[in-house]
Motif scaffolding. Structure first.
Motif, PDB file in Angstrom:
ATOM      1  N   UNK A 189      89.698  36.704  98.374  1.00  0.00           N
ATOM      2  CA  UNK A 189      90.895  37.553  98.321  1.00  0.00           C
ATOM      3  C   UNK A 189      91.104  38.283  99.644  1.00  0.00           C
ATOM      4  N   UNK A 190      90.012  38.790 100.219  1.00  0.00           N
ATOM      5  CA  UNK A 190      90.123  39.514 101.495  1.00  0.00           C
ATOM      6  C   UNK A 190      90.518  38.560 102.619  1.00  0.00           C
ATOM      7  N   UNK A 191      89.940  37.362 102.630  1.00  0.00           N
ATOM      8  CA  UNK A 191      90.310  36.362 103.640  1.00  0.00           C
ATOM      9  C   UNK A 191      91.801  36.076 103.578  1.00  0.00           C
ATOM     10  N   UNK A 196      97.330  36.557 105.757  1.00  0.00           N
ATOM     11  CA  UNK A 196      98.759  36.802 105.510  1.00  0.00           C
ATOM     12  C   UNK A 196      99.328  37.823 106.491  1.00  0.00           C
ATOM     13  N   UNK A 197      98.478  38.707 106.985  1.00  0.00           N
ATOM     14  CA  UNK A 197      98.934  39.810 107.839  1.00  0.00           C
ATOM     15  C   UNK A 197      98.541  39.646 109.305  1.00  0.00           C
ATOM     16  N   UNK A 198      97.799  38.615 109.614  1.00  0.00           N
ATOM     17  CA  UNK A 198      97.337  38.439 110.984  1.00  0.00           C
ATOM     18  C   UNK A 198      96.253  39.405 111.388  1.00  0.00           C
ATOM     19  N   UNK A 199      95.500  39.908 110.424  1.00  0.00           N
ATOM     20  CA  UNK A 199      94.391  40.831 110.681  1.00  0.00           C
ATOM     21  C   UNK A 199      93.110  40.047 110.920  1.00  0.00           C
ATOM     22  N   UNK A 200      92.367  40.408 111.944  1.00  0.00           N
ATOM     23  CA  UNK A 200      91.080  39.770 112.180  1.00  0.00           C
ATOM     24  C   UNK A 200      90.057  40.324 111.190  1.00  0.00           C
ATOM     25  N   UNK A 201      89.420  39.437 110.455  1.00  0.00           N
ATOM     26  CA  UNK A 201      88.379  39.807 109.505  1.00  0.00           C
ATOM     27  C   UNK A 201      87.019  39.542 110.151  1.00  0.00           C
ATOM     28  N   UNK A 228      88.378  28.503 102.824  1.00  0.00           N
ATOM     29  CA  UNK A 228      89.372  27.450 102.641  1.00  0.00           C
ATOM     30  C   UNK A 228      89.193  26.286 103.597  1.00  0.00           C
ATOM     31  N   UNK A 229      88.011  26.202 104.191  1.00  0.00           N
ATOM     32  CA  UNK A 229      87.736  25.103 105.116  1.00  0.00           C
ATOM     33  C   UNK A 229      88.205  25.361 106.529  1.00  0.00           C
ATOM     34  N   UNK A 230      88.746  26.550 106.799  1.00  0.00           N
ATOM     35  CA  UNK A 230      89.187  26.928 108.146  1.00  0.00           C
ATOM     36  C   UNK A 230      88.576  28.269 108.495  1.00  0.00           C
ATOM     37  N   UNK A 231      88.197  28.431 109.763  1.00  0.00           N
ATOM     38  CA  UNK A 231      87.629  29.701 110.216  1.00  0.00           C
ATOM     39  C   UNK A 231      88.652  30.535 110.984  1.00  0.00           C
ATOM     40  N   UNK A 232      89.890  30.174 110.899  1.00  0.00           N
ATOM     41  CA  UNK A 232      90.940  30.917 111.597  1.00  0.00           C
ATOM     42  C   UNK A 232      90.975  32.363 111.117  1.00  0.00           C
ATOM     43  N   UNK A 256      82.540  31.751 114.206  1.00  0.00           N
ATOM     44  CA  UNK A 256      83.793  31.706 113.454  1.00  0.00           C
ATOM     45  C   UNK A 256      84.931  31.143 114.264  1.00  0.00           C
ATOM     46  N   UNK A 257      86.048  31.854 114.260  1.00  0.00           N
ATOM     47  CA  UNK A 257      87.275  31.417 114.914  1.00  0.00           C
ATOM     48  C   UNK A 257      87.005  31.142 116.400  1.00  0.00           C
TER      49      UNK A 257
END
Length: 383
Positions: A189-191, A196-201, A228-232, A256-257
């Motif tokens: 959920x946090x990911x 959705x907001x372009x926030x770096x987690x 979800x299979x992506x580290x973006x 990660x990204x």
């Protein structure tokens, strides 16, 4: 000119909160006066020997006359990738996602605290930006944001963040100080919210191998079921200090990204932030070895059991604590009253208020002391 002089005359330290551990000095002195000496359970510093695999790797790498590379050796970064996949099912990390770029999805760093404290600066976060951290949090998250003039919000609920879009959101599972493990569905959920907001987690996962509840093992946000299979838009921070008794070696990494890692690499190159070559060799060797981790885990499990029983016998309730190297204890009294109660018995613990207002009725009790000191603490608690 006067304004410039005024700013130059104001020390950077004036922006920061008081260093929390300085507030414990009076209680530490009281605990040290115990006839059998102090039992220091306030800081989670390893006390057991550095594993032989690490010591041998250090000896073999002792001849290192040249400068190390900031991005780290291929062997060191590959060892981090292999470890994440072998131990936590993380897939999709690559050393060079773009041919010829010289970039990758893993970067060795000089201890996780250095990275955490400097991350807002290295990412260009500053005044007007919002950094979100857990309500109970490792103090260095706030220190890093405060140093660059960013606003800090402590929130465990996404709805509590409100309409603003954070530049950076910290997760910490397993948690320091509480030992709480966030379930995979919450991490997902946090990911999604951050993307959705372009926030770096950024997920602080330094205690991922220090888990005690087999029914609820911790997960990395980089796991494909969560990412979800992506580290973006995602980074995970890992440390060898706890799992491998390497706090003195300052071995950690971020993964990660790849685009964000490349940005960090570019900044760190200019600052000369390079993990020394011998430590890189040690990190590769210890990440490849699971045997010493299993042995250390067993030591901590035994100490944890002794302390938990003694604390509960003394009237404390243990909340969360399903992972990490701490017991999050309360008797529903102000935390500083509990700290004094422990100090009167020659035991030093950390007040929960160090980690946020929500911890004001808890204390954090580390079980990283020797077997003899843990036994001494248990005996004093039973008495």
């Amino acid at each position: 000119m006067a304004d410039l002089h005024s700013r130059a005359a104001t020390p950077v330290s004036a922006r920061l909160p008081d260093f929390p551990w300085d507030q414990l000095s009076e209680h530490a002195a009281r605990a040290r006066s115990h006839p059998d000496g102090i039992v220091d359970l306030s800081v989670g510093t390893p006390v057991d020997s550095t594993p032989q695999v690490a010591q041998q790797a250090l000896r073999e790498a002792a001849d290192a006359p040249g400068y190390p590379v900031t991005i780290g050796n291929v062997e060191t970064r590959q060892a981090a990738i292999d470890w994440l996949e072998r131990r936590f099912g993380v897939t999709g990390l690559r050393l060079d996602p773009r041919p010829g770029s010289g970039e990758g999805a893993v970067l060795p760093v000089i201890g996780s605290k250095e990275l955490i404290g400097a991350l807002p600066l290295h990412l260009g976060i500053g005044p007007g930006d919002l950094v979100v951290q857990p309500e109970l949090a490792y103090p260095t998250y706030e220190v890093g944001a405060t140093l660059v003039g960013a606003e800090v919000l402590a929130a465990d609920s996404l709805t509590a963040i409100g309409p603003r879009t954070p530049r950076l959101l910290w997760l910490n599972s397993p948690s320091n100080p509480t030992g709480q493990v966030l379930p995979p569905e919450h991490l997902r959920k946090v990911v999604e919210w951050c993307r959705d907001r372009g926030t770096l987690l950024v997920s602080d996962e330094c205690y991922l191998e220090c888990a005690w509840d087999a029914e609820r093992p911790p997960s990395s946000v980089l796991h494909p079921d969560i990412s979800g299979g992506s580290h973006e838009g995602i980074l995970a921070v890992h440390s060898l200090s706890k799992r491998s008794n390497l706090a003195g070696y300052r071995c950690a990494f971020v993964a990660g990204d790849a685009a964000v890692v490349a940005e960090l690499l570019a900044v760190r190159k200019n600052l000369g932030l390079q993990m020394p070559e011998p430590q890189q060799r040690v990190m590769a060797a210890t990440l490849a070895d699971d045997e010493h981790v299993v042995a250390q885990h067993a030591r901590y499990a035994a100490r944890r059991a002794v302390l938990r029983e003694a604390l509960e016998g003394a009237g404390f309730r243990i909340d969360h604590s399903e992972a990490s190297l701490y017991l999050w204890a309360t008797r529903e009294e102000p935390c500083w009253d509990s700290v004094q109660w422990f100090a009167d018995r020659g035991i030093l613990v950390a007040p929960g208020a160090f980690y946020g207002a929500a911890g004001r009725r808890h204390v954090r009790v580390a079980f990283t002391a020797t077997d003899e000191r843990v036994a001494a603490a248990a005996a004093r608690l039973r008495a």
